[in-house]
Design a protein around this motif. Sequence first.
Motif, PDB file in Angstrom:
ATOM      1  N   MET A   1      64.002  72.786  37.165  1.00 11.75           N
ATOM      2  CA  MET A   1      62.873  73.721  37.166  1.00 11.75           C
ATOM      3  C   MET A   1      62.104  73.626  35.849  1.00 11.75           C
ATOM      4  SD  MET A   1      62.588  75.083  40.065  1.00 11.75           S
ATOM      5  CE  MET A   1      61.367  76.306  39.642  1.00 11.75           C
ATOM      6  N   PHE A   2      61.178  74.558  35.659  1.00 12.53           N
ATOM      7  CA  PHE A   2      60.313  74.521  34.485  1.00 12.53           C
ATOM      8  C   PHE A   2      61.037  75.086  33.252  1.00 12.53           C
ATOM      9  CE2 PHE A   2      57.553  75.041  38.221  1.00 12.53           C
ATOM     10  CZ  PHE A   2      56.781  73.896  38.094  1.00 12.53           C
ATOM     11  N   GLU A   3      60.885  74.363  32.136  1.00 15.09           N
ATOM     12  CA  GLU A   3      61.486  74.797  30.890  1.00 15.09           C
ATOM     13  C   GLU A   3      60.506  74.604  29.738  1.00 15.09           C
ATOM     14  OE1 GLU A   3      65.132  72.825  30.085  1.00 15.09           O
ATOM     15  OE2 GLU A   3      66.137  73.523  31.910  1.00 15.09           O
ATOM     16  N   ILE A   4      60.553  75.524  28.761  1.00 16.82           N
ATOM     17  CA  ILE A   4      59.793  75.384  27.522  1.00 16.82           C
ATOM     18  C   ILE A   4      60.792  75.634  26.396  1.00 16.82           C
ATOM     19  CG2 ILE A   4      57.794  76.148  26.173  1.00 16.82           C
ATOM     20  CD1 ILE A   4      56.617  77.282  28.763  1.00 16.82           C
ATOM     21  N   PRO A   5      61.435  74.581  25.914  1.00 14.87           N
ATOM     22  CA  PRO A   5      62.542  74.743  24.954  1.00 14.87           C
ATOM     23  C   PRO A   5      62.170  75.523  23.706  1.00 14.87           C
ATOM     24  CG  PRO A   5      62.507  72.513  25.824  1.00 14.87           C
ATOM     25  CD  PRO A   5      61.253  73.170  26.304  1.00 14.87           C
ATOM     26  N   GLU A   6      60.947  75.316  23.179  1.00  7.40           N
ATOM     27  CA  GLU A   6      60.579  76.004  21.944  1.00  7.40           C
ATOM     28  C   GLU A   6      60.474  77.517  22.104  1.00  7.40           C
ATOM     29  OE1 GLU A   6      56.701  73.996  23.450  1.00  7.40           O
ATOM     30  OE2 GLU A   6      58.880  73.696  23.569  1.00  7.40           O
ATOM     31  N   LEU A   7      60.318  77.973  23.355  1.00  5.80           N
ATOM     32  CA  LEU A   7      60.288  79.413  23.617  1.00  5.80           C
ATOM     33  C   LEU A   7      61.625  79.936  24.127  1.00  5.80           C
ATOM     34  CD1 LEU A   7      56.849  79.894  25.461  1.00  5.80           C
ATOM     35  CD2 LEU A   7      57.360  80.298  23.048  1.00  5.80           C
ATOM     36  N   GLY A   8      62.566  79.021  24.360  1.00  7.80           N
ATOM     37  CA  GLY A   8      63.806  79.427  25.015  1.00  7.80           C
ATOM     38  C   GLY A   8      63.563  79.870  26.440  1.00  7.80           C
ATOM     39  N   PHE A   9      62.511  79.303  27.052  1.00  7.40           N
ATOM     40  CA  PHE A   9      62.024  79.749  28.367  1.00  7.40           C
ATOM     41  C   PHE A   9      62.511  78.816  29.462  1.00  7.40           C
ATOM     42  CE2 PHE A   9      58.927  79.357  31.784  1.00  7.40           C
ATOM     43  CZ  PHE A   9      58.630  80.666  32.114  1.00  7.40           C
ATOM     44  N   GLU A  10      62.956  79.400  30.579  1.00  5.18           N
ATOM     45  CA  GLU A  10      63.334  78.608  31.750  1.00  5.18           C
ATOM     46  C   GLU A  10      63.124  79.424  33.017  1.00  5.18           C
ATOM     47  OE1 GLU A  10      67.667  78.088  32.330  1.00  5.18           O
ATOM     48  OE2 GLU A  10      67.893  79.254  30.484  1.00  5.18           O
TER      49      GLU A  10
END
Length: 240
Positions: A1-10
């Motif tokens: 799925m979608f992830e934004i590592p720098e935000l800790g977002f998944e």
Amino acid sequence: MFEIPELGFEIQEIVNGRTRYLDDLIELYLQLFPGYGRYVAVMRRRANRPQDTTPPFLEHQWLALVNGRPAAMTVFKYNYKRNCGLGLDLGVHPDFRIISHSGYTSLARLMIELRHKQLLMDAKSLGMSLPLGSLVEVESPKVVARFKEYGMLLLPVKYYEPPAPEDALEIIGRQEIEKTGFTPMHLGIYPIDRGAYNPKDADQLSMFVKAYLMDHYGLPESHWAVQESLQSISVEERAK
């Protein structure tokens, strides 16, 4: 799925039997929409069945995590019969509403864009062309104003929201649901293909009405609510 590592977002997708985060999703949903607890049973059933169980839809049920904490949720569908999306629920925990990432300043706006990416993937997987956009039902002027900030456009149609989708009636109970009646609403769209979306195209507007009222709610075309919407489009056309 979608992830934004720098935000800790998944994003966690909670359909097709992927239920690890189902309780977290429901807990957040009840915090954000405390008056809609009757839909919890529907969400549980949706999580435990294949996403293509109810044609003509691919169903999605997302929980967004930020550093492991439930931050936002959304429920939406891809309607492959009409080649558009239906946005059913979108909510963000107050602690996570403001973000800063790639020009986005709100998590809600980011969630809408990620929904669009998923709709594009759904369409591509079925050999469909670019979806026209994602439809939403909106009631209060305050919500209309906020959604417009996110890019929503109101459709020039008269619209009444039915009490509940057809597939929810057997779970919630038809008698309980029908007490609430039909509610005057606005129907809006977040365009994906701005070049193809045309608010003056009567056939396109009719298709959007049918995508919600007939495909999602299960109303026949002869139903008064469907006819009210379709006839309002005809009136707009005659007024040009």
